[in-house]
Design an enzyme around this catalytic site. Sequence first.
Site, PDB file in Angstrom:
ATOM      1  CB  SER A 118      44.562  38.042  47.455  1.00 56.15           C
ATOM      2  OG  SER A 118      43.581  37.019  47.577  1.00 56.15           O
ATOM      3  CE  LYS A 170      44.426  39.464  43.934  1.00 53.94           C
ATOM      4  NZ  LYS A 170      43.265  39.594  43.075  1.00 53.94           N
ATOM      5  CG  HIS A 173      46.067  34.935  43.841  1.00 54.32           C
ATOM      6  ND1 HIS A 173      44.772  35.421  43.752  1.00 54.32           N
ATOM      7  CD2 HIS A 173      46.221  34.513  45.121  1.00 54.32           C
ATOM      8  CE1 HIS A 173      44.181  35.296  44.927  1.00 54.32           C
ATOM      9  NE2 HIS A 173      45.033  34.744  45.765  1.00 54.32           N
ATOM     10  CG  ASN A 174      42.567  36.969  41.000  1.00 53.05           C
ATOM     11  OD1 ASN A 174      43.233  36.871  42.029  1.00 53.05           O
ATOM     12  ND2 ASN A 174      41.655  37.902  40.844  1.00 53.05           N
ATOM     13  CD  GLU A 177      39.879  33.765  43.487  1.00 56.96           C
ATOM     14  OE1 GLU A 177      39.053  34.413  42.811  1.00 56.96           O
ATOM     15  OE2 GLU A 177      40.619  34.294  44.346  1.00 56.96           O
TER      16      GLU A 177
END
Length: 298
Positions: A118, A170, A173-174, A177
């Site tokens: 990221s 990840k 994480h997205n 987001e």
Amino acid sequence: MDIGMVGLGRMGGNMALRLARGGHRVVGFDRAGARGEVAELETVQSLPELVAALPVPRVVWLMVPAGAPVDLTLDQLLPLLQPGDVVVDGGNSNYHDSERRAARCSDAGVHFLDCGTSGGVWGLQEGYSLMIGGEAGAVALLRPVFETLAPAPDRGWGHVGPSGAGHFTKMVHNGIEYGMMQAYAEGFAIMQRKEAMALDLAQVAKIWQHGSVVRSWLLDLAADALEQNPTLEGIAPYVSDSGEGRWTVAEAIELDVSAPVITLSLLERLRSREKDSYADKMLAALRQGFGGHGIRPG
């Protein structure tokens, strides 16, 4: 350390530059050819040339689109490598694919690390957040690389678990987001609609950047965008997604975890692409049917 970088697109090229400026030798290969700033890097014209240019144990970092391109690259790359070499997938691959690819590489004696990355286009200056899955020994070997790519040697990166764990974290994480972006978007939309207040949204965003519990890098980006283009003129209301949000929602369902914010954020992105919504037409027809509410002509 010598690193072979496969994929010199915008993010891959910036990562290669950060490594080179950190004292590593980077040899790059991109099917489309090096572009922009990456012209200052050492590049080759084929994977065999890339492998031949690297000392043993070789380290090859992939920055290619998720899915078939990764498998195609491995098809061509693995016969060229030797036991003890390391392949890192720094793209946004599905973690199930990373688990499968790790097993395939292991059969060939090659280490495979999945590295959730990221930082976007700002990573060259600010450093990248790196979530790494795979064998501890391979991670230790590449420690100087991760320390160079991260915001600082002692923060912003880590070995998070076994093969697949890097891309799994990840993915989540997205998904987070998505929810954060949606909340900012809705909040600013409410303030923009309150015309009687005549709010300067760029000013509000700048106030929130300091001391507020909602301050973040995303808010910084919002403040910059509003300062440059207060009405967001010329920007189509179409929001893309690259897959990680969908995978996060699917994983939540599989694990029986309630994730309404991430799910609704994904659905809002899908909704943004409907130029002529059949569902909304049906809602209007139903409201007229049961309540006599007027219909606006299309």
